[in-house]
Enzyme design. Structure first.
Site, PDB file in Angstrom:
ATOM      1  N   LYS A 127       0.843  -1.210   0.000  1.00  0.00           N
ATOM      2  CA  LYS A 127       0.000   0.000   0.000  1.00  0.00           C
ATOM      3  C   LYS A 127       0.878   1.260   0.000  1.00  0.00           C
ATOM      4  O   LYS A 127       0.644   2.183  -0.774  1.00  0.00           O
ATOM      5  CB  LYS A 127      -0.879  -0.002   1.259  1.00  0.00           C
ATOM      6  N   ASN A 128       1.868   1.266   0.889  1.00  0.00           N
ATOM      7  CA  ASN A 128       2.639   2.500   1.063  1.00  0.00           C
ATOM      8  C   ASN A 128       3.607   2.770  -0.083  1.00  0.00           C
ATOM      9  O   ASN A 128       4.270   3.818  -0.116  1.00  0.00           O
ATOM     10  CB  ASN A 128       3.353   2.488   2.420  1.00  0.00           C
TER      11      ASN A 128
ATOM     12  N   CYS B 284      -4.941   7.662   9.596  1.00  0.00           N
ATOM     13  CA  CYS B 284      -5.110   7.062  10.920  1.00  0.00           C
ATOM     14  C   CYS B 284      -4.794   8.069  12.016  1.00  0.00           C
ATOM     15  O   CYS B 284      -3.875   8.877  11.876  1.00  0.00           O
ATOM     16  CB  CYS B 284      -4.179   5.848  11.059  1.00  0.00           C
TER      17      CYS B 284
ATOM     18  N   ARG C 215      -0.018  14.645  13.336  1.00  0.00           N
ATOM     19  CA  ARG C 215       0.718  14.262  12.124  1.00  0.00           C
ATOM     20  C   ARG C 215       0.874  15.512  11.250  1.00  0.00           C
ATOM     21  O   ARG C 215       0.180  15.679  10.243  1.00  0.00           O
ATOM     22  CB  ARG C 215      -0.005  13.142  11.379  1.00  0.00           C
TER      23      ARG C 215
ATOM     24  N   ASP D 227       4.654   0.242  11.808  1.00  0.00           N
ATOM     25  CA  ASP D 227       3.406  -0.367  11.330  1.00  0.00           C
ATOM     26  C   ASP D 227       3.289  -1.847  11.702  1.00  0.00           C
ATOM     27  O   ASP D 227       2.193  -2.406  11.673  1.00  0.00           O
ATOM     28  CB  ASP D 227       3.290  -0.220   9.802  1.00  0.00           C
TER      29      ASP D 227
ATOM     30  N   ARG E  40      -8.350  -0.408   4.499  1.00  0.00           N
ATOM     31  CA  ARG E  40      -7.381   0.545   3.944  1.00  0.00           C
ATOM     32  C   ARG E  40      -6.055  -0.143   3.632  1.00  0.00           C
ATOM     33  O   ARG E  40      -5.296   0.334   2.789  1.00  0.00           O
ATOM     34  CB  ARG E  40      -7.129   1.680   4.940  1.00  0.00           C
TER      35      ARG E  40
HETATM   36  C1  EPZ Z   1       4.213   6.732   6.339  1.00  0.00           C
HETATM   37  O1  EPZ Z   1       3.447   7.763   6.943  1.00  0.00           O
HETATM   38  C2  EPZ Z   1       3.289   5.550   6.227  1.00  0.00           C
HETATM   39  N1  EPZ Z   1       2.155   5.912   5.411  1.00  0.00           N
HETATM   40  C3  EPZ Z   1       2.838   5.108   7.606  1.00  0.00           C
HETATM   41  O2  EPZ Z   1       2.053   3.948   7.451  1.00  0.00           O
HETATM   42  C4  EPZ Z   1       4.061   4.772   8.438  1.00  0.00           C
HETATM   43  O3  EPZ Z   1       3.653   4.471   9.740  1.00  0.00           O
HETATM   44  C5  EPZ Z   1       5.021   5.967   8.475  1.00  0.00           C
HETATM   45  O4  EPZ Z   1       5.346   6.369   7.120  1.00  0.00           O
HETATM   46  C6  EPZ Z   1       6.316   5.667   9.200  1.00  0.00           C
HETATM   47  O5  EPZ Z   1       6.945   4.573   8.611  1.00  0.00           O
HETATM   48  C7  EPZ Z   1       2.263   5.881   4.094  1.00  0.00           C
HETATM   49  O6  EPZ Z   1       3.303   5.611   3.526  1.00  0.00           O
HETATM   50  C8  EPZ Z   1       1.029   6.171   3.329  1.00  0.00           C
HETATM   51  P1  EPZ Z   1       6.270  10.157   8.339  1.00  0.00           P
HETATM   52  P2  EPZ Z   1       3.976   9.270   6.938  1.00  0.00           P
HETATM   53  O7  EPZ Z   1       6.129  11.395   7.531  1.00  0.00           O
HETATM   54  O8  EPZ Z   1       4.583   9.576   5.632  1.00  0.00           O
HETATM   55  C9  EPZ Z   1       6.436  13.356  11.890  1.00  0.00           C
HETATM   56  C10 EPZ Z   1       0.242   2.540   7.870  1.00  0.00           C
HETATM   57  O9  EPZ Z   1      -0.245   2.001   8.888  1.00  0.00           O
HETATM   58  N2  EPZ Z   1       6.349  14.366  10.832  1.00  0.00           N
HETATM   59  O10 EPZ Z   1       7.539   9.397   8.259  1.00  0.00           O
HETATM   60  O11 EPZ Z   1       2.862  10.105   7.422  1.00  0.00           O
HETATM   61  C11 EPZ Z   1       5.080  12.668  12.062  1.00  0.00           C
HETATM   62  O12 EPZ Z   1       4.225  13.429  12.861  1.00  0.00           O
HETATM   63  C12 EPZ Z   1       0.683   3.973   7.893  1.00  0.00           C
HETATM   64  O13 EPZ Z   1       0.339   1.955   6.790  1.00  0.00           O
HETATM   65  C13 EPZ Z   1       6.442  15.698  11.156  1.00  0.00           C
HETATM   66  O14 EPZ Z   1       6.636  16.077  12.315  1.00  0.00           O
HETATM   67  O15 EPZ Z   1       5.085   9.161   8.052  1.00  0.00           O
HETATM   68  C14 EPZ Z   1       5.451  11.360  12.672  1.00  0.00           C
HETATM   69  O16 EPZ Z   1       5.612  11.500  14.048  1.00  0.00           O
HETATM   70  C15 EPZ Z   1       0.374   4.676   9.164  1.00  0.00           C
HETATM   71  N3  EPZ Z   1       6.300  16.630  10.168  1.00  0.00           N
HETATM   72  C16 EPZ Z   1       6.804  11.069  12.029  1.00  0.00           C
HETATM   73  O17 EPZ Z   1       7.292  12.304  11.517  1.00  0.00           O
HETATM   74  C17 EPZ Z   1       6.080  16.274   8.878  1.00  0.00           C
HETATM   75  O18 EPZ Z   1       5.973  17.168   8.022  1.00  0.00           O
HETATM   76  C18 EPZ Z   1       6.734  10.045  10.903  1.00  0.00           C
HETATM   77  O19 EPZ Z   1       5.957  10.544   9.836  1.00  0.00           O
HETATM   78  C19 EPZ Z   1       6.002  14.906   8.550  1.00  0.00           C
HETATM   79  C20 EPZ Z   1       6.133  13.963   9.548  1.00  0.00           C
END
Ligand code: EPZ
Length: 488
Positions: free
Chosen positions: A22-23, A116, A121, A306, A398
């Site tokens: 998915k991701n 989610c 986020r 995840d 999802r």
């Molecule tokens: C991706 O989310 C995945 N989603 C998530 O999978 C996964 O848990 C996550 O990466 C971490 O591996 C998809 O790929 C669609 P991040 P993403 O930006 O891109 C902070 C699942 O269950 N952050 O790496 O949203 C954020 O708040 C899902 O399949 C900021 O502070 O993850 C978080 O604490 C859930 N500012 C951390 O970084 C930003 O601008 C990780 O977020 C962006 C992120």
């Protein structure tokens, strides 16, 4: 409203074919906007999030169609640069369209993304990175108006945290930007390397794909390509946990074993025997799992956040006590309260969950709080004695294609049923089976706003609580009446 009825306590054995990730699929679909040529994404998972991405593409003027498990996209007639709020709210990944729309149209209008509920986020890293590449972004009444007056240009960007989404947005925006972009502290998840592979096949010039520093030399134009989405490592880890929790053996087909390396030590510590060959992995669990001492989630190649929820659910029936530390998201244990209702013993404090294994869990009515939390409930239900009825399945849809089919093929008694009013249509025999177990008799069981309360209440152990069923039922009723509102 559909729900999943699982009769647990049976050992699962057999083979599962893992779907595309998915991701990976979601950013790949966004990236198809960069070329007017047709792109074919093979091995695309049939998930509600993928449908949302296709609806966004169609809204923008693209042709996006399924042909078996391939999604073909032709973005030769893009006529809009906005994403409706309803689609933005459906999933977090909608924000990855920002870089793609800006690169393609020079302007974009969209609201903040949903996804989610895992704590705050923010998208500040996405926005600050795109600003460094020449985007002017203004927010008005919750809508982000973005434009690139002089076109996107290359930039030197260092992410303070290796955000997966921000890395994807920068890469997508950079491939057709003027000049060179150097992205430091980029996320190294396999899905990032997959995106780079796709972009490279389309004619992009990317060095260091999947590494911490990625250099992108902008090119004038991309062309179409056919690409196979990588296997879903989280789906694979979920089925490993599900089968291991029942003491069974599973062969996972169509996996990238390298991508599973971060989760393998935890399964081995639990006593599972793992055998790898080609694109298959065999996971054979002992009759009773050993404890997994500590699991700390980290960006790749660390243990994936995840996969923590299904693994934690597996550990609720292991011998001894394990500790989970969540370092990526602030609030990822909402499902722990639901597991406790099944007899699990989990104590949550901020980002730490202490899991004391129990010989068994007990089936009852529970509700998915988020995608991976839902997967944890499925794992627990398969290991539990009796019938578990899981609600709020839209979370599971999802991220897991045909989970019912996969678990049934492994010998699980799993059925998806229609239910309009929670337990109201529960048949008598099911009621009898869960009698004395469900804490929600007479009350709508599938609220989706109970997470925080139950997360906080997860300090207590379900098995002990169940012995005081009267007081538990009252507590459940109070929680529901005091907080009878739904979230997003
Ligand atoms: C991706 O989310 C995945 N989603 C998530 O999978 C996964 O848990 C996550 O990466 C971490 O591996 C998809 O790929 C669609 P991040 P993403 O930006 O891109 C902070 C699942 O269950 N952050 O790496 O949203 C954020 O708040 C899902 O399949 C900021 O502070 O993850 C978080 O604490 C859930 N500012 C951390 O970084 C930003 O601008 C990780 O977020 C962006 C992120």
């Amino acid at each position: 409203m559909e729900r999943l009825r699982i009769e647990g306590g049976r050992r699962l054995d057999g083979t599962v074919k893992i779907h595309g990730a998915k991701n990976s699929a979601l950013p790949l679909l966004a990236a198809t906007l960069l070329t007017k040529d047709e792109c074919a994404l093979h091995n695309c998972p049939r998930l509600s999030d993928v449908d949302v991405a296709m609806r966004i593409l169609r809204h923008l003027g693209c042709r996006a169609v399924w042909e078996e498990n391939t999604v073909s996209v032709q973005a030769d007639a893009v006529c809009r640069h906005d994403i409706p709020e309803g689609l933005m709210r459906e999933m977090r990944s909608s924000i990855v369209f920002l870089g793609a729309i800006l690169a393609r149209c020079g302007e974009a209008a969209l609201s903040f993304p949903g996804g989610c509920e895992l704590g705050p986020r923010p998208i500040d890293l996405h926005l600050s990175s795109l600003r460094r590449m020449g985007a002017v972004i203004e927010e008005e009444f919750g809508v982000l108006y973005c434009r690139v007056p002089k076109g996107l240009h290359g930039a030197a960007i260092t992410l303070p945290f290796p955000s997966v989404g921000a890395t994807e947005n920068v890469l997508i925006a950079a491939v057709t930007a003027k000049g060179t972009t150097v992205l430091r502290n980029a996320a190294r998840e396999p899905e990032i390397a997959d995106l780079c592979d796709f972009l490279t096949q389309c004619g992009a010039r990317i060095h260091g794909a999947g590494e911490s520093t990625v250099t992108v030399e902008g090119v004038a134009k991309l062309h179409g390509c056919a690409h196979r989405v990588i296997p879903d490592r989280i789906e694979a880890a979920t089925y490993m946990a599900a089968v291991a929790a029942t003491g069974g053996t599973v062969v996972l087909q169509n996996v990238e074993t390298e991508h599973l390396m971060p989760v393998m030590p935890a399964f081995e510590e639990a006593g599972c025997r793992l055998t790898l060959w080609g694109d298959a992995l065999l996971c054979s669990a002992p009759p009773r799992l050993h404890r997994v001492r500590t699991v700390r989630t980290m960006p790749y190649p660390g243990f994936p956040t995840d996969a923590a929820a299904p693994l934690l659910a597996m550990c609720t029936v292991a011998e001894g006590t394990g500790v989970f530390v969540e370092t990526i998201f602030e609030s990822r244990y909402k499902y722990a309260g639901e597991l406790c209702r099944m007899g699990a013993c989990i104590k949550v404090e901020d980002r730490v969950a202490v899991v004391e294994g129990r010989p068994t869990l007990f089936g009852t009515g529970v509700a998915c709080t988020d995608l991976r939390g839902g997967a944890a409930l499925v794992v627990a239900a398969l290991a539990a004695e009796g019938v578990t009825v899981i609600g709020e399945l839209h979370h599971l849809d999802r991220g897991y294609e045909d989970m019912t089919g996969a678990l049934s093929a492994l010998g699980g008694k799993v059925k998806r049923t229609e239910a309009e009013h929670g337990t109201a249509d529960q048949d008598q025999s099911e009621k009898e089976k869960t009698a004395g177990q469900s804490v929600y008799d007479g009350v709508h069981p599938f609220r989706h706003d109970r997470g925080t309360d139950l997360g906080e209440r997860a300090g207590g152990c379900g098995a002990e609580k169940r012995q005081q069923a009267g007081s538990v039922r009252k507590e459940g009723v109070d929680v529901l009446t005091q907080r009878d509102h739904r979230v997003g």
